[in-house]
Enzyme design. Structure first.
Site, PDB file in Angstrom:
ATOM      1  N   ASP A  59       1.101  -1.181   0.157  1.00  0.00           N
ATOM      2  CA  ASP A  59      -0.216  -0.448   0.167  1.00  0.00           C
ATOM      3  C   ASP A  59       1.104   1.342   0.252  1.00  0.00           C
ATOM      4  O   ASP A  59       1.344   1.481   0.703  1.00  0.00           O
ATOM      5  CB  ASP A  59      -1.056  -0.246   1.283  1.00  0.00           C
ATOM      6  CG  ASP A  59      -2.548   1.408   1.345  1.00  0.00           C
ATOM      7  OD1 ASP A  59      -1.721   1.878  -0.048  1.00  0.00           O
ATOM      8  OD2 ASP A  59      -1.960   1.660   2.585  1.00  0.00           O
ATOM      9  N   ARG A 213      -5.461  -0.960  13.503  1.00  0.00           N
ATOM     10  CA  ARG A 213      -5.222  -0.844  14.852  1.00  0.00           C
ATOM     11  C   ARG A 213      -5.800  -1.767  15.322  1.00  0.00           C
ATOM     12  O   ARG A 213      -6.071  -2.272  16.643  1.00  0.00           O
ATOM     13  CB  ARG A 213      -5.470   0.507  15.428  1.00  0.00           C
ATOM     14  CG  ARG A 213      -3.914   1.189  15.108  1.00  0.00           C
ATOM     15  CD  ARG A 213      -4.577   2.359  15.118  1.00  0.00           C
ATOM     16  NE  ARG A 213      -5.191   3.087  13.599  1.00  0.00           N
ATOM     17  CZ  ARG A 213      -5.551   4.602  13.804  1.00  0.00           C
ATOM     18  NH1 ARG A 213      -4.774   5.022  14.517  1.00  0.00           N
ATOM     19  NH2 ARG A 213      -5.560   4.593  12.171  1.00  0.00           N
TER      20      ARG A 213
HETATM   21  O1  C5P Z   1      -5.483   1.748  11.998  1.00  0.00           O
HETATM   22  P1  C5P Z   1      -6.692   2.030  10.963  1.00  0.00           P
HETATM   23  O2  C5P Z   1      -8.086   0.232  10.666  1.00  0.00           O
HETATM   24  O3  C5P Z   1      -7.612   2.700  10.694  1.00  0.00           O
HETATM   25  O4  C5P Z   1      -5.625   1.330   9.428  1.00  0.00           O
HETATM   26  C1  C5P Z   1      -6.403   1.765   8.277  1.00  0.00           C
HETATM   27  C2  C5P Z   1      -5.162   1.512   7.322  1.00  0.00           C
HETATM   28  O5  C5P Z   1      -6.194   1.802   5.791  1.00  0.00           O
HETATM   29  C3  C5P Z   1      -4.525   2.290   7.271  1.00  0.00           C
HETATM   30  O6  C5P Z   1      -3.051   1.432   7.219  1.00  0.00           O
HETATM   31  C4  C5P Z   1      -4.700   2.972   6.115  1.00  0.00           C
HETATM   32  O7  C5P Z   1      -3.176   3.614   6.121  1.00  0.00           O
HETATM   33  C5  C5P Z   1      -4.515   2.052   5.280  1.00  0.00           C
HETATM   34  N1  C5P Z   1      -5.761   2.923   4.478  1.00  0.00           N
HETATM   35  C6  C5P Z   1      -7.150   3.925   4.952  1.00  0.00           C
HETATM   36  N2  C5P Z   1      -7.713   4.680   3.876  1.00  0.00           N
HETATM   37  C7  C5P Z   1      -7.759   4.704   2.579  1.00  0.00           C
HETATM   38  C8  C5P Z   1      -6.032   3.887   2.347  1.00  0.00           C
HETATM   39  C9  C5P Z   1      -6.104   3.578   3.110  1.00  0.00           C
HETATM   40  O8  C5P Z   1      -7.069   3.722   5.934  1.00  0.00           O
HETATM   41  N3  C5P Z   1      -8.355   5.243   2.193  1.00  0.00           N
END
Ligand code: C5P
Length: 235
Positions: A59, A213
């Site tokens: 990503d 998380r």
């Molecule tokens: O910790 P959490 O569940 O919020 O992590 C979500 C992950 O998805 C993170 O790595 C964040 O960078 C990624 N992400 C996001 N929204 C997007 C694309 C990627 O939260 N639109």
């Protein structure tokens, strides 16, 4: 690829990532390597986690001029990951270049899935209008960005689970909706704003949920992962 839970391994080092993944004795989760870990540990961690048998969503959200993105994707394609992404805001031309780069990197005809970020799940409708000066609604912006991604030949988009049905309506059922922004109602939202639970994400039509998380910071990450799988995949 069938519906699955992807764990966002947002860790600062290779050691922290291995320590976390060593908790999983029975499962080999599909994992996401994002900017923090990739910039800290480099392509070697991707190779090592492939060797350990994980499927990988790399990503890195590329967004640059088409030629630069094409050449970068050519390099990433050789890492043999399962999924990569770009920002749809980079235009159809940039997304096409990304796809070309992936194909050039793998003369054997294989390539990772490539999806586009529509709008980050942390972006609120207010920020869209007041900071990004996009006057269309969040939903119209996402539907248009998704159609652009499909026109460029991409496999799907990253979007909030709340927008998965909108993406399917705009681009068809085969077009993938990969959705971060997953939270249980009884847990912290952190910095996410357009969120929902794994079970609801499944109902709305997500193909993959990306969960960070709620699993990585859980007291029992394996139990948290299994709960997500049970609710999202139904096993
Ligand atoms: O910790 P959490 O569940 O919020 O992590 C979500 C992950 O998805 C993170 O790595 C964040 O960078 C990624 N992400 C996001 N929204 C997007 C694309 C990627 O939260 N639109």
């Amino acid at each position: 690829m069938k519906r699955d839970v992807i764990i966002a391994c947002d860790f600062p080092s290779a050691e922290a990532t291995y320590a976390f993944l060593d908790n999983f004795k029975e499962e080999k989760p599909f994992i996401k390597i994002g900017m923090e870990l990739y910039y800290a540990a480099g392509p070697e961690i991707v190779r090592e986690l492939r060797r350990r048998g994980h499927r990988i969503f790399l990503d890195l959200k590329l967004h640059d001029i088409p030629n630069t993105v094409r050449k970068a994707m050519k390099v990433l394609s050789r890492l043999d990951v399962d999924m990569v992404n770009v920002h749809a805001a980079g235009t159809i031309e940039m997304m096409r270049a990304a796809l070309e780069g992936l194909k050039e990197g793998r003369p054997d005809g294989e390539r990772p899935l490539i999806i586009a970020v529509t709008q980050l799940t942390s972006t609120s409708e207010e920020a869209l209008h007041k900071q990004l000066l996009i006057c269309e609604s969040m939903n119209d912006t996402i539907a248009t960005y998704a159609r652009n991604a499909r026109e460029a030949g991409l496999d799907g988009v990253v979007c909030s689970p709340l927008e998965a049905s909108l993406v399917k309506e705009a681009c068809g059922p085969e077009f993938l909706a990969v959705t971060p922004g997953i939270r249980y109602p009884d847990a912290a939202k952190d910095d996410q704003s357009r969120i929902t639970s794994p079970a609801r994400a499944r109902e709305i039509g997500s193909d993959f949920i990306v969960v960070g998380r709620p699993i990585t910071a859980a007291a029992d990450p394996v139990a948290a992962y299994r709960r997500c799988c049970a609710d999202f995949i139904g096993q």
